[in-house]
Design a protein around this motif. Structure first.
Motif, mmCIF file in Angstrom:
data_model
loop_
_atom_site.group_PDB
_atom_site.id
_atom_site.type_symbol
_atom_site.label_atom_id
_atom_site.label_comp_id
_atom_site.label_asym_id
_atom_site.label_seq_id
_atom_site.Cartn_x
_atom_site.Cartn_y
_atom_site.Cartn_z
ATOM 1 N N THR A 45 0.884 -1.263 0.095
ATOM 2 C CA THR A 45 0.219 -0.036 -0.212
ATOM 3 C C THR A 45 0.905 1.221 0.084
ATOM 4 O O THR A 45 1.857 1.247 0.702
ATOM 5 C CB THR A 45 -0.810 0.029 1.280
ATOM 6 O OG1 THR A 45 -0.167 -0.246 2.411
ATOM 7 C CG2 THR A 45 -2.019 -0.927 1.044
ATOM 8 N N TYR A 59 -3.184 3.669 -1.650
ATOM 9 C CA TYR A 59 -3.477 2.702 -2.732
ATOM 10 C C TYR A 59 -2.778 1.684 -2.668
ATOM 11 O O TYR A 59 -1.732 1.457 -2.130
ATOM 12 C CB TYR A 59 -3.112 3.371 -4.069
ATOM 13 C CG TYR A 59 -3.749 4.598 -4.619
ATOM 14 C CD1 TYR A 59 -4.946 4.651 -5.470
ATOM 15 C CD2 TYR A 59 -3.862 5.828 -3.900
ATOM 16 C CE1 TYR A 59 -5.669 5.448 -6.076
ATOM 17 C CE2 TYR A 59 -4.514 6.748 -4.315
ATOM 18 C CZ TYR A 59 -5.534 6.815 -5.434
ATOM 19 O OH TYR A 59 -6.316 7.659 -5.582
ATOM 20 N N ALA A 89 -8.437 2.319 -4.079
ATOM 21 C CA ALA A 89 -8.098 3.208 -3.390
ATOM 22 C C ALA A 89 -8.807 3.340 -1.755
ATOM 23 O O ALA A 89 -10.042 3.033 -1.964
ATOM 24 C CB ALA A 89 -8.173 4.630 -3.901
#
Length: 118
Positions: A45, A59, A89
């Motif tokens: 992430t 994200y 997201a």
């Protein structure tokens, strides 16, 4: 000498810069997700410096989309920024369920060139 060794803990990677292939800073590496049963890194992430127009700034991307650049102690995200902006997201870390197979499927469907998690 690089702070990124050839072998590292995921904790040591937390917070390092993530840049585009051209070197533009995008944000930082938030987390590295590992499949406990397979021992395989599933995805990472990224926390963007600038939230999207929807306010999302976290994200999920396939680990294979990142390259560690030990010369500059950073990660290079090897996808166009437009592809990242259209990726799965989340508004914050608490909104991400890394164990949810639907998340892994969304990542695979979006970044098609990368293998899905087993």
């Amino acid at each position: 000498m690089s702070i990124l060794p050839r072998i590292s803990s995921a904790t040591a990677l937390h917070g390092i810069s993530v840049v585009s292939p051209s070197g533009r800073r995008l944000g930082t590496l938030d987390d590295v997700i590992v499949g406990v049963t397979t021992g395989r890194v599933l995805h990472a992430t990224i926390l963007l410096d600038e939230p999207s127009e929807l306010g999302e700034q976290l994200y999920a991307v396939p680990w294979e989309a990142l390259t560690l650049d030990t010369a500059y102690d950073r990660c290079v995200l090897n996808v166009p920024i437009e592809t990242l902006r259209a990726a799965p997201a989340f508004p914050n870390r608490h909104a991400v369920n890394d164990a949810d197979p639907r998340l892994r499927r969304m990542i695979h469907d979006h970044f098609g060139a990368y293998r899905p998690a087993a």
